[in-house]
Design a protein around this motif. Structure first.
Motif, PDB file in Angstrom:
ATOM      1  N   TYR A 321       0.838  -1.195   0.000  1.00 38.07           N
ATOM      2  CA  TYR A 321       0.000   0.000   0.000  1.00 38.07           C
ATOM      3  C   TYR A 321       0.870   1.241   0.000  1.00 38.07           C
ATOM      4  O   TYR A 321       0.544   2.249  -0.644  1.00 38.07           O
ATOM      5  CB  TYR A 321      -0.903  -0.010   1.233  1.00 38.07           C
ATOM      6  N   LEU A 322       2.005   1.159   0.696  1.00 35.74           N
ATOM      7  CA  LEU A 322       2.906   2.299   0.769  1.00 35.74           C
ATOM      8  C   LEU A 322       3.442   2.657  -0.611  1.00 35.74           C
ATOM      9  O   LEU A 322       3.710   3.824  -0.906  1.00 35.74           O
ATOM     10  CB  LEU A 322       4.071   1.998   1.727  1.00 35.74           C
ATOM     11  N   ASP A 323       3.580   1.641  -1.479  1.00 39.15           N
ATOM     12  CA  ASP A 323       4.085   1.893  -2.828  1.00 39.15           C
ATOM     13  C   ASP A 323       3.078   2.666  -3.669  1.00 39.15           C
ATOM     14  O   ASP A 323       3.440   3.262  -4.690  1.00 39.15           O
ATOM     15  CB  ASP A 323       4.418   0.569  -3.526  1.00 39.15           C
ATOM     16  N   SER A 324       1.814   2.636  -3.269  1.00 39.91           N
ATOM     17  CA  SER A 324       0.794   3.380  -4.007  1.00 39.91           C
ATOM     18  C   SER A 324       0.827   4.860  -3.664  1.00 39.91           C
ATOM     19  O   SER A 324       0.234   5.685  -4.370  1.00 39.91           O
ATOM     20  CB  SER A 324      -0.602   2.815  -3.716  1.00 39.91           C
ATOM     21  N   LEU A 325       1.534   5.189  -2.574  1.00 41.88           N
ATOM     22  CA  LEU A 325       1.685   6.581  -2.167  1.00 41.88           C
ATOM     23  C   LEU A 325       3.011   7.127  -2.691  1.00 41.88           C
ATOM     24  O   LEU A 325       3.828   6.394  -3.243  1.00 41.88           O
ATOM     25  CB  LEU A 325       1.654   6.678  -0.635  1.00 41.88           C
ATOM     26  N   LEU A 326       3.222   8.409  -2.510  1.00 43.80           N
ATOM     27  CA  LEU A 326       4.479   9.046  -2.927  1.00 43.80           C
ATOM     28  C   LEU A 326       5.421   9.042  -1.724  1.00 43.80           C
ATOM     29  O   LEU A 326       5.498  10.005  -0.974  1.00 43.80           O
ATOM     30  CB  LEU A 326       4.207  10.472  -3.416  1.00 43.80           C
ATOM     31  N   LEU A 327       6.102   7.906  -1.524  1.00 41.13           N
ATOM     32  CA  LEU A 327       6.965   7.737  -0.356  1.00 41.13           C
ATOM     33  C   LEU A 327       8.042   8.806  -0.332  1.00 41.13           C
ATOM     34  O   LEU A 327       8.739   9.028  -1.319  1.00 41.13           O
ATOM     35  CB  LEU A 327       7.616   6.347  -0.378  1.00 41.13           C
TER      36      LEU A 327
END
Length: 348
Positions: A321-327
């Motif tokens: 899910y974190l990869d779907s955000l702009l880390l």
């Protein structure tokens, strides 16, 4: 604040001072975020370990390096986010972590253990702790139609009811609204355009907030009804006050983050390692999840102490899910350009 690479001579003096002041006691001084040393779980740790935790809180990742430069020897542990941890390593403020002393190390998501921001040449400098999103939040009673875009924070109809985190990440927000999605590699022209957008927005802003409590008070008092937020945390505090709010990921996406505990140079005491071990096992992992609403870095600990509903809600079953955000990513030499642009907005 602006981070600048420190001259090697200056660093040498600072590190010598840090080591000289590191006569260990049972006191443990941590420089961290609100909720990361909450009494709900820290009190139990203190009773069990005999270590006394003294917490100093930050409101922005830009606070860590300056506070360490001003006297890092007073702190034992810090918990910066992934975008500044590399800068702190390169500045020589922290020392490697002996992962053999972290009993639950292998339970941490592999993707977090291998993050470049806490690794240098095969040496690990940070213990992943928590992660989540910089979402957006609105008061339910202020919107007939739920907002879906960052543009709501820039709409004149919300004049005086908008808040924004007092952090250089405001540049990321405005850049996305401008259509510049590569937010960690903005050109000078794109940063200038983001700055101009924020200056244009400024008359609409009631407050640039610095702490979780500050934003909660603004929402609770009806002074503000839309802002970016530390997802899970401020909304839970408002729920305790019976203020109905909703978090959302806008169509322009949201930033993602991961925080790690790091040991300040020369401060690797037994208490420091006891603290790290507590924070990555059930007491600390569900401690931060229950207090802040953040996701846990140790999946095994999360499974052991969370309900099935909480486990799924915090994406513990889906770290991608974190990869779907702009880390968040390190800005390197561009840090100054972003920070100066944000400071210029506030100075207008």
């Amino acid at each position: 604040m602006t981070y600048r690479k420190l001259p090697s001579a200056t660093l040498a003096v600072m590190m010598a001072t840090s080591v000289a002041t590191s006569a260990f006691s049972q006191d443990l001084n941590v420089l961290t975020w609100e909720g990361y040393a909450d009494p709900s779980f820290i009190d139990q740790f203190q009773k069990q370990s005999g270590c006394t935790v003294n917490a100093t809180y930050v409101g922005s990742n830009d606070d860590f390096a300056p506070k360490l430069a001003a006297g890092g020897g007073v702190y034992d542990l810090i918990s910066p986010s992934i975008d500044v941890s590399g800068l702190i390593i390169d500045a020589g403020f922290v020392e490697p972590i002996d992962t053999s002393r972290i009993e639950a190390w292998e339970g941490i998501y592999e993707k977090f253990r291998k993050e470049p921001g806490i690794n240098r040449d095969g040496v690990i400098y940070g213990m992943p702790y928590s992660w989540g999103a910089i979402a957006f939040m609105y008061r339910n009673d202020a919107f007939d139609t739920p907002p879906t875009s960052i543009a709501e924070l820039f709409d004149e109809k919300h004049a005086g009811k908008v808040a924004l985190w007092d952090d250089k990440s405001a540049i990321y927000v405005a850049a996305r609204l401008n259509g510049d999605m590569d937010i960690y590699n903005l050109s000078d022209e794109q940063i200038a355009a983001a700055k101009a957008r924020l200056v244009e927005q400024k008359p609409l802003v009631r407050k640039y907030w610095a702490t979780a409590g500050e934003l909660v008070d603004l929402f609770a008092g009806g002074e503000v009804y839309i802002s970016n937020t530390w997802a899970g945390y401020q909304s839970s505090l408002l729920a305790e006050k019976d203020i109905q709010v909703t978090e959302f990921i806008p169509e322009e996406n949201a930033e993602g983050w991961m925080d790690s505990w790091m040991i300040v140079k020369g401060r690797a005491s037994d208490c420091a390692y006891k603290f790290l071990n507590m924070q990555i096992t059930e007491l600390g992992q569900c401690g931060v999840a229950n207090v802040n609403g953040y996701s846990a870095a140790n999946k095994e600990a999360a499974r052991a102490c969370m309900s099935d509903e909480q486990f799924i809600a915090l994406h513990q079953d889906d770290p991608d899910y974190l990869d779907s955000l702009l880390l968040w990513k390190p800005l390197g030499e561009r840090t100054e350009a972003y920070t100066n642009a944000w400071n210029a907005v506030k100075a207008q």
